[in-house]
Every structure is written in structure tokens, then in C-alpha cells.
Design a protein around this motif. Structure first.
Motif, PDB file in Angstrom:
ATOM      1  N   ALA A   1      -2.087   0.026  -8.124  1.00 59.20           N
ATOM      2  CA  ALA A   1      -1.184   0.392  -7.024  1.00 59.20           C
ATOM      3  C   ALA A   1      -0.734  -0.873  -6.285  1.00 59.20           C
ATOM      4  O   ALA A   1       0.444  -1.058  -6.002  1.00 59.20           O
ATOM      5  CB  ALA A   1      -1.892   1.341  -6.070  1.00 59.20           C
TER       6      ALA A   1
ATOM      7  N   THR B   1       3.461  -2.696  -0.307  1.00 59.82           N
ATOM      8  CA  THR B   1       3.705  -2.006   0.961  1.00 59.82           C
ATOM      9  C   THR B   1       3.135  -0.599   0.918  1.00 59.82           C
ATOM     10  O   THR B   1       2.414  -0.171   1.822  1.00 59.82           O
ATOM     11  CB  THR B   1       5.213  -1.928   1.241  1.00 59.82           C
ATOM     12  OG1 THR B   1       5.775  -3.212   0.999  1.00 59.82           O
ATOM     13  CG2 THR B   1       5.482  -1.513   2.652  1.00 59.82           C
ATOM     14  N   ALA B   2       3.467   0.129  -0.159  1.00 60.52           N
ATOM     15  CA  ALA B   2       2.975   1.498  -0.261  1.00 60.52           C
ATOM     16  C   ALA B   2       1.450   1.505  -0.289  1.00 60.52           C
ATOM     17  O   ALA B   2       0.825   2.386   0.290  1.00 60.52           O
ATOM     18  CB  ALA B   2       3.543   2.173  -1.501  1.00 60.52           C
ATOM     19  N   SER B   3       0.856   0.510  -0.960  1.00 62.44           N
ATOM     20  CA  SER B   3      -0.609   0.455  -1.025  1.00 62.44           C
ATOM     21  C   SER B   3      -1.207   0.400   0.373  1.00 62.44           C
ATOM     22  O   SER B   3      -2.190   1.060   0.668  1.00 62.44           O
ATOM     23  CB  SER B   3      -1.066  -0.774  -1.804  1.00 62.44           C
ATOM     24  OG  SER B   3      -0.513  -0.772  -3.077  1.00 62.44           O
ATOM     25  N   LYS B   4      -0.571  -0.411   1.223  1.00 64.01           N
ATOM     26  CA  LYS B   4      -1.039  -0.521   2.597  1.00 64.01           C
ATOM     27  C   LYS B   4      -0.999   0.850   3.265  1.00 64.01           C
ATOM     28  O   LYS B   4      -1.946   1.272   3.903  1.00 64.01           O
ATOM     29  CB  LYS B   4      -0.124  -1.483   3.361  1.00 64.01           C
ATOM     30  CG  LYS B   4      -0.855  -2.671   3.944  1.00 64.01           C
ATOM     31  CD  LYS B   4       0.111  -3.593   4.648  1.00 64.01           C
ATOM     32  CE  LYS B   4       0.047  -4.961   4.009  1.00 64.01           C
ATOM     33  NZ  LYS B   4       1.140  -5.828   4.435  1.00 64.01           N
ATOM     34  N   TYR B   5       0.132   1.539   3.090  1.00 64.03           N
ATOM     35  CA  TYR B   5       0.284   2.840   3.722  1.00 64.03           C
ATOM     36  C   TYR B   5      -0.656   3.873   3.126  1.00 64.03           C
ATOM     37  O   TYR B   5      -0.971   4.882   3.724  1.00 64.03           O
ATOM     38  CB  TYR B   5       1.734   3.316   3.639  1.00 64.03           C
ATOM     39  CG  TYR B   5       2.598   2.706   4.704  1.00 64.03           C
ATOM     40  CD1 TYR B   5       2.801   3.352   5.921  1.00 64.03           C
ATOM     41  CD2 TYR B   5       3.179   1.462   4.523  1.00 64.03           C
ATOM     42  CE1 TYR B   5       3.557   2.787   6.914  1.00 64.03           C
ATOM     43  CE2 TYR B   5       3.945   0.876   5.510  1.00 64.03           C
ATOM     44  CZ  TYR B   5       4.139   1.542   6.708  1.00 64.03           C
ATOM     45  OH  TYR B   5       4.885   0.977   7.691  1.00 64.03           O
ATOM     46  N   LEU B   6      -1.099   3.631   1.887  1.00 64.42           N
ATOM     47  CA  LEU B   6      -2.044   4.559   1.260  1.00 64.42           C
ATOM     48  C   LEU B   6      -3.476   4.231   1.659  1.00 64.42           C
ATOM     49  O   LEU B   6      -4.419   4.795   1.131  1.00 64.42           O
ATOM     50  CB  LEU B   6      -1.909   4.500  -0.264  1.00 64.42           C
ATOM     51  CG  LEU B   6      -0.638   5.129  -0.835  1.00 64.42           C
ATOM     52  CD1 LEU B   6      -0.497   4.830  -2.310  1.00 64.42           C
ATOM     53  CD2 LEU B   6      -0.653   6.626  -0.606  1.00 64.42           C
TER      54      LEU B   6
ATOM     55  N   ILE C   1      -5.070   1.205   1.472  1.00 64.82           N
ATOM     56  CA  ILE C   1      -5.780   0.169   0.710  1.00 64.82           C
ATOM     57  C   ILE C   1      -5.791  -1.110   1.527  1.00 64.82           C
ATOM     58  O   ILE C   1      -4.775  -1.498   2.098  1.00 64.82           O
ATOM     59  CB  ILE C   1      -5.077  -0.070  -0.644  1.00 64.82           C
ATOM     60  CG1 ILE C   1      -5.169   1.190  -1.486  1.00 64.82           C
ATOM     61  CG2 ILE C   1      -5.700  -1.249  -1.376  1.00 64.82           C
ATOM     62  CD1 ILE C   1      -4.319   1.155  -2.736  1.00 64.82           C
TER      63      ILE C   1
END
Lengths: 346, 500
Positions: free
Chosen positions: A222, A228-233, A235
Motif C-alpha cells: 500500500a 498519501t492514501a496509506s497515511k489516511y488508512l 499506516i
């Protein structure tokens, strides 16, 4: 999903075919018959236990190092520093093995492997932390670190640790040497293939599982796909970047095992013979899939030893050209298949 | 005169008929809206017109001449311009450089910037675009970026303009402004094709409307006969009309007026956030309670994203006191492609990555979780286990909402939960948000859609330049909802910084 896998496999096969075609042209230009050369190469390499053994021997460090590199690549960390990382690790591994030679194998072997792993991981920590703190691309830092690390290793080796008038360390205790495959199977007689191939295969299978089947693996991929999405998920991307870089770099150190504990018994200047760079190609060829890395390493091992086998007819450097051609055709044919896949999509 | 005419257009992808024998025409000098759910075939049809896709069969006429565009370049040469949903701008270039890139006015020594500027400034004045050509694109707002894209089209003398959901990224005030600009275009003799999801926009601006459903043209109507309810029906089809069609039905039955101190889940006291010397949030005081939907509105870029990142724990560089009585907060981010999901993973994989516990993902587990989402949230997938990239926007969004609700956190943040999502999926998502509130969750709803906010929120905070300028609550808010026009007017004024 399945179609994607099939297309991938087809694209690899087509690339290999294209490579053979281009190589044939090259051999024709030299004035030899490509068919004869290929027949000679295949019969020399695959026709004897020695040839197969040598192929396995050459593939072993590529499998190990390729798996480590692939681990970084999955996190979108383009680690070009494996050559430096594995030299630092292997060097320290041999030193620890020298010191602990008197201890039982079950202690001395893991201890020297661990020491090598830690050193390589630390070398991997440097570009990771620079990337996180200052945003410097790891491509630049890892390439540069290769020079620094190898120079340092050379310095310590030649100034303090090398056997007089050589560029190698002393030999480690025989008790630490790994059994040869020929000890079990007579037909491998004469080849240097040793038990590290089993270690390499286990490592690749294990990391295949980690990367594709565990939450950790999903998180790492991921991170590679979309930071960026990983942060929001949820991680912790910085911590994971450091972890992936250190683990991937650490794994490369095990590539030294094949040469040190399985073959010569000492660390020698230039032993790695650019494994750290070839393994990048191996990983790319396999699309960073550790199981694929086993196959691509075998292919590269085959070409490597095959080059030696036909050296009487054509210069063995042609096989380096072949290795490069494989990668070029894989990359371009890959683009074509991707295009094909996109066209199929709604 | 007809600006564009489609005759029996069919376009298939594999077995899927994205456009199925579509025929209609678009009058010159008019605003023609094309409506339909996600995946109804609107964008495909436009891409066929624009030359990005090759049609399987049918004919296209532009200005009553048959055309056969091989690529968008051909279309541009014929005076067609397309405003994409995702901007195509180079962040490090100025507006001027972005606009002229590819069709520069040259002098002997290079690019003639003075002449370019003169031409562009006259266009900016004529259509009241309010842009500064020397601004760097990375520094301008989304609204200005969109106007830059418009300017690109004007600069290339486009006479037929295609807008693909242009208002999805704009705040209400920017939308109004955008419509003014579009009307100016029309007055100037240009033809506008507008793809949209929003019925109220259609009501406001359309001269003629065409509705697509499952790749077919199902309904066409001229402005005189426009009936919004009928349009809603036509878009959705005969199925499940009972859910929600128009915004009137969205009134959540019982908005709470009072909240107990003891129910506070999150509390922000005197929170200030500064980034690179700029104050992004200033002296924020805000509580979120159990069973409450707290709405947050504001023109984009007035601190919403900072507030979300702060509350969800992604940004910790604030001053002030932030206390929470909950352990984890789930978040549906505003941009589903960039922030909401890993598009290379399946629904099940995206969900499991986020759920605590399970560290090894077996095929069976993945399938089981995915089917749970598919069943409970009516998500349509090409096949189970397919990567999320292959889902339509509405289905992606539903899967993300499902994922975050399934985490079962006490606080859920929804940021633009229905942006770019068709009506049916929107009302479904609204329903789910409302259910979570009834389950006692605390919900922060950040949105640019005032109708959505008014319908769902128990309280509504208005952000302007990082400050909360007003929290509508209690009777004032509840009775205000009865007369929503007046309330929206008030909110709109607060959003642009006017004192009441």
C-alpha cells in the motif's frame, strides 16, 4: 485477476524468445552458427550435474539479494545500494564467523548471519532516514553510498584484516562451512553448489508469503502504491519506510553466505562481482515476486555459467549482452501487455 | 442550427455496451445537460465525441458536417474543447505558461509573452474570470485552477465546450460564479455540454436535458417542460423509487437540539494550527457528542482539511487542548482516489488492512469480508476480488464508507462523502450516515453540499479563514431548516466572511 497473471507469464516468455532472436543475430554477426552455440550451451549447462550445480551456485546469491531488493521495491523504495549493503554485511559476517569459529555451529552460524544482517540493515537505515527527514531520493543516496561503503570495507580489510599480500580475510573454521550438494548427490561432483541454495529458496518462499499474504505485506505494498492514501488508512508511513528499507537491505547480507560459508571460507575483495546490481535486474524481471525471483535468478545463473561454457566459441561477454537484452525486452513488452490490459478494461 | 448531432452511436468494451445506439442533437448556442448515474455512459459518449475513444458504429455531425475524429487534437481543431474532471495543469508553471503551452504565440526570438498576455487578459476581462496570469498554479485555489482550464479552452477558440462534472470540486459560491461564466459563454454564441449529477444545477441552467441510463438515451426534455421529479425518476429507472429522489426527502426526521455534557466524545479547546508561518486554524472550540452529526461547511481551503487531519490524529503540530474519550477515529477522506483507498487492492484487501486483528489474509477470509461489504452496502463489482480501480466511482465510495463504518469506531469523520457520486448511491450513503448517528456514534460531516449538511446535521459549524465564525444549533438551526432558503443565504454570507 487470473488473466493478468497469464498475460504476465506470456509477456515474460515472449521477451525471452525475443532475446534469443536478437542474440542469434549477434552471434551470426560474429560469424558463428547461433543454433550450434545454443545447443552447446544447453548441453554443457543442463547436460551434466556439474553444469546444473554451477547454475544453482550462481543463482543462490541472486535469489537472496533479489528478494531483499524486491522487498524495498514493493514499498516503492528504489534501493540501488544492495552492492554496498551486501559487502558491508558479508564482510562483518566473515569477521564474526572468524571470531566465533570455536563455538558450536548452532551458535556461531546464526550469530554471524545476524551480525551481517544488522550491519547491512544499518547501511539501509542511512538512505531511509535521509529520505524521511530531507526528502532526498533514495536512488541518489544509495548509489553514492555504494562507493563509500565499498571503500570503507576495502580500507579496513587491507589495512587491518587481510592475510598478508592478499585481499582476503583469513579462512573461517571448517566447522562453520556448509555441506556441499555433492555430499548428498554424487552427480553434482565438482560444482560449488552448497546448502545455501536451500536457505535461499526458503527465504524467497517465506517472503512471498509475507509480501502477498500478511497484513504487513499489504501495508508495505500500500505504501508503495500510494503513500498519501496509506497515511489516511492509518499506516505509520515513516516508520514503515525505515522498516522496509532496513529489512530489505539486511536480507542482502545473506548473499555473502554462499561464497563465505559455502565456497571459499573467507571474505574477499570484489567477491560480490556486481551481484547487488544484477539482482536489481533479477527482481525487475520477476516483477518483485520472490517466487518469480527464483526463476529469474536461475535464468541469470544459467546465462552466467552458459557464457563460460561457450567461451571457446564466442566471447563470454555476449551473455552480459543477453542479460541486458532480457531486461530491455521485458520492459518494452511489459508496456505493450499493459496497454493490452487497459484496452480490455471498461 | 445543430452544433452536434449523434446518430446511432454505439461503443462497447468487451461485452459491455457503454453506449447503445444513442441518437440526439445539441442546438447551437445552448446549454445542454447530460444526466445519468455513474456508469450510465455519459463520459464515454463525450470521449467518443472528443476523439479519445473510437466508436464502434454510428455517425457524429459537428455544425452539420460529418466528422470522424482520430484523436482529441482533431476535435480541438474543429473547435471542441473539453474541461476534464481532473485538471491537467503543471503545478510549477504560471497560469500564463500553462495556458499557452502547446500553442504559443512566437516571435523571432522566442515566445511572445506580451502578445500572449494581452490576448489572455482580454479574455479574462471579457468573461470575468478574475485570474492573475503570473500566479503559479501550485498556489491557486481549485476554483482558479478550473478557470485556468477554461481559459485554455477559450485561448484555443473552442466554440463547443464540454464540461464533465465541473461543479463537483467547487463551493456554492464558486458554483454561482461558474454559472455566471457559463451564461456569458452562451451569450457569446458558444455551445455548452454539461455533464452533471446535480438536479438543482440542471434546474438553474439547462436549456435542454438528455438522460442516459445503462448506455441508452432514455429521456430528453426542453427547459419549458422540465420537471425535476420526473428527471430523478428517469435517471434511476423504475427500481427502488422509494429511497430518495430529490433533496426534499432528505430531511432527517429528528435532529437533536440539546446535547449532554457527559456525551462529549471529542473536545477541542483553543486549538490553533500554524503551517509555514500561515495560520490554518485559529482558536477553534468545538465539541462532538454521542449521537450527533456535526456539520462543517466553508469555502474549500478555509481550514476543513486541516481540521480533519488534526482530529483524526494525522497532524499533531497544534497548540491548545484536544481531548478525546475515544480510542480510534475512522475517516472517509474527501478524495477517494488519492486518499481513500489503495486502488490496486480489492475491497476485501482494503478492508482487512484497516481492521485490527487478523495478520494473515487467506483467500477465504478476503472473499468472506468482501461479500459482506457487497451484500450490506449493495456494492457492484465486475467480479469478487477485482481491484477497486475497476469499480465505478459510486461503488468505490460505498466500499470506502462500508470499510470505515465496519471499523466500528465511536467517531466517524465523513469528508465530502457523496462528491461525484450518483443520486442513488448518495441517498444510500446518507442513510448509512444517519444510521450510525442513531447507533450513538459521533459524526463529523464536512461537505461542500449545503443540502446534504442541512438535511443531516444536528449542528452546523461555519469555517472561514480557519476560524469557526458561527455554530448553528438548537432552535435557531432547526426552525431555520423549515425555511432553508433564508438559512442558506445566511450560511453563504458567513462562508465568504460577511458579518451578519
Amino acid at each position: 485477476m487470473n488473466k493478468r497473471i497469464i498475460v504476465n507469464i506470456v509477456s515474460v516468455l515472449v521477451s525471452i524468445f525475443v532475446t534469443f532472436l536478437l542474440t542469434s543475430i549477434l552471434i551470426l554477426l560474429i560469424g558463428k552458427n547461433p543454433i550450434d552455440i545454443f545447443v552447446m550451451m544447453f548441453s554443457e549447462v543442463l547436460g551434466s550435474g556439474y553444469g546444473i550445480g554451477q547454475t544453482l551456485f550462481k543463482a543462490t546469491p541472486l535469489i537472496i539479494c533479489g528478494t531483499g531488493i524486491a522487498f524495498c521495491f514493493h514499498a516503492s523504495l528504489f534501493n540501488i545500494g544492495a552492492e554496498g549493503q551486501l559487502n558491508a554485511g558479508a564482510f562483518v559476517m566473515s569477521l564474526v564467523a572468524l571470531k566465533l569459529g570455536a563455538l558450536p555451529l548452532v551458535i556461531a552460524l546464526p550469530a554471524s548471519l545476524l551480525a551481517g544482517f544488522i550491519i547491512s540493515a544499518l547501511v539501509g537505515y542511512v538512505p531511509a532516514i535521509i529520505k524521511i527527514k530531507k526528502g532526498v531520493s533514495e536512488v541518489i543516496t544509495t548509489i553514492m553510498l555504494n562507493f563509500v561503503i565499498i571503500a570503507l570495507v576495502n580500507y579496513f580489510l587491507i589495512e587491518f584484516l587481510a592475510v598478508k599480500s592478499t585481499v582476503r580475510t583469513e579462512k573461517i573454521s571448517d566447522s562453520l562451512m556448509l555441506p556441499q550438494l555433492s555430499d548428498y548427490f554424487n552427480s553434482f561432483q565438482g560444482s560449488s553448489a552448497n546448502l545455501s541454495i536451500i536457505f535461499a529458496l526458503a527465504l524467497a518462499v517465506f517472503f512471498y508469503f509475507v509480501i502477498y499474504k500478511t497484513k504487513l505485506g499489504y501495508k508495505i505494498r500500500a505504501l508503495g502504491y500510494n503513500e498519501t492514501a496509506s497515511k489516511y488508512l492509518g499506516i505509520r508511513t515513516n516508520a514503515l519506510t525505515i522498516f522496509s528499507f532496513m529489512l530489505g537491505a539486511g536480507l542482502t547480507s545473506f548473499a555473502g553466505m554462499n561464497f563465505i560459508m559455502g565456497y571459499k571460507g573467507y571474505y574477499e575483495l570484489g567477491f560480490s562481482n556486481n551481484i547487488g546490481f544484477t539482482a536489481i535486474a533479477v527482481a525487475l524481471l520477476a516483477k518483485n515476486n520472490p517466487l518469480g525471483i527464483i526463476l529469474s535468478s536461475l535464468l541469470f545463473g544459467f546465462l552466467d555459467f552458459g557464457g563460460l561454457a561457450v567461451n571457446t566459441e564466442i566471447p563470454k561477454e555476449i551473455m552480459l549482452v543477453v542479460q541486458a537484452l532480457v531486461i530491455l525486452s521485458i520492459i518494452s513488452i511489459n508496456k505493450l501487455t499493459e496497454k493490452y490490459l487497459n484496452k480490455q478494461k471498461i | 442550427m445543430k452544433a452536434v448531432e449523434f446518430k446511432n452511436i454505439t461503443k462497447t468494451f468487451g461485452n459491455f455496451r457503454a453506449n447503445d445506439d444513442i441518437s440526439f442533437s445539441i442546438e447551437k448556442n445552448s446549454i445542454h445537460c447530460i444526466l445519468g448515474e455513474n456508469g450510465a455512459g455519459k463520459s464515454t459518449l463525450m470521449k467518443v465525441l472528443f476523439g479519445s475513444y473510437k466508436k464502434d458504429s454510428g455517425e457524429i455531425y459537428v455544425n452539420e458536417n460529418p466528422v470522424n475524429f482520430k484523436s482529441p487534437l482533431d476535435a480541438i481543431k474543429s473547435g471542441i474543447g473539453m474541461l476534464y474532471q481532473h485538471f491537467m495543469l503543471i503545478e510549477d508553471f504560471t497560469i500564463l505558461e500553462n495556458v499557452i503551452l502547446g500553442s504559443e504565440i512566437t516571435a523571432k526570438t522566442g515566445i511572445n509573452y506580451t502578445e500572449s498576455k494581452r490576448r489572455l487578459n482580454s479574455l479574462i476581462d471579457k468573461y470575468k474570470l478574475d485570474l492573475n496570469l503570473d500566479d503559479k498554479v501550485s498556489d491557486i485555489s481549485i476554483g482558479a485552477a478550473q478557470k485556468t482550464e477554461l481559459l485554455k479552452l477559450l485561448y484555443r477558440d473552442s466554440e463547443i465546450l464540454i464540461f464533465d462534472e465541473p461543479t463537483a470540486v467547487l463551493s456554492p459560491i464558486e458554483v454561482e460564479n461558474f454559472f455566471k461564466i457559463i451564461r456569458n459563454f452562451k451569450e457569446d454564441g458558444k455551445t455548452i455540454i454539461l455533464i452533471t449529477h446535480k438536479l438543482n444545477e440542471v434546474k438553474e441552467i439547462a436549456d435542454e436535458v438528455s438522460v442516459l441510463r445503462k448506455g441508452k438515451l432514455v429521456y430528453s426534455v426542453k427547459r419549458e417542460n422540465l420537471d425535476i421529479k420526473e428527471l430523478g425518476k428517469q435517471i434511476i429507472g423504475d427500481l427502488e423509487l422509494s429511497i430518495v429522489i430529490s433533496d426534499d426527502n432528505l430531511q432527517a426526521p429528528e435532529a437533536k437540539a440539546e446535547f449532554e455534557e457527559i456525551d462529549v466524545l471529542l473536545s477541542l479547546q483553543n486549538i490553533t494550527l500554524t503551517e509555514n508561518g500561515l495560520t490554518k486554524l485559529f482558536n477553534i472550540n468545538l465539541d462532538l457528542h454521542k449521537g450527533e452529526i456535526l456539520g462543517v461547511c466553508g469555502v474549500e481551503g478555509n481550514g476543513q482539511s486541516e481540521l480533519i487531519e488534526l482530529i483524526s490524529g494525522l497532524n499533531k503540530n497544534y497548540t491548545g487542548l484536544y481531548s478525546k474519550n475515544v480510542r480510534k477515529i475512522s475517516l472517509v477522506p474527501d478524495d477517494r482516489l488519492k486518499k481513500g483507498m489503495i486502488k490496486e487492492f480489492s475491497i476485501g484487501e482494503n478492508l482487512l488492512m484497516r481492521l485490527p486483528g487478523k495478520n494473515v489474509f487467506s483467500k477465504r477470509l478476503l472473499k468472506e469480508k468482501e461479500q459482506e461489504v457487497i451484500a450490506e452496502y449493495d456494492v457492484r463489482v465486475p467480479e469478487v476480488g477485482d481491484i477497486m480501480e475497476n469499480l465505478s466511482g459510486g461503488n468505490q465510495q460505498k466500499a470506502i464508507v462500508a470499510r470505515e463504518i465496519k471499523l466500528n469506531c465511536d467517531v466517524i469523520i465523513f469528508s465530502q462523502p457523496t462528491r461525484g457520486v450518483d443520486i442513488k448511491a448518495s441517498s444510500f450513503i446518507h442513510q448509512k450516515i444517519y444510521n450510525e448517528k442513531m447507533n450513538g456514534k459521533g459524526i463529523l460531516l464536512v461537505s461542500a453540499d449545503l443540502d446534504e449538511l442541512l438535511a443531516l446535521s444536528d449542528r452546523l459549524a461555519v469555517l472561514f479563514k480557519g476560524k469557526i465564525v458561527k455554530i448553528f444549533a438548537g432552535d435557531e438551526f432547526l426552525s431555520g431548516k423549515q425555511n432553508s432558503k433564508e438559512l442558506i443565504g445566511k450560511i453563504g454570507q458567513l462562508m465568504i466572511g460577511m458579518e451578519l
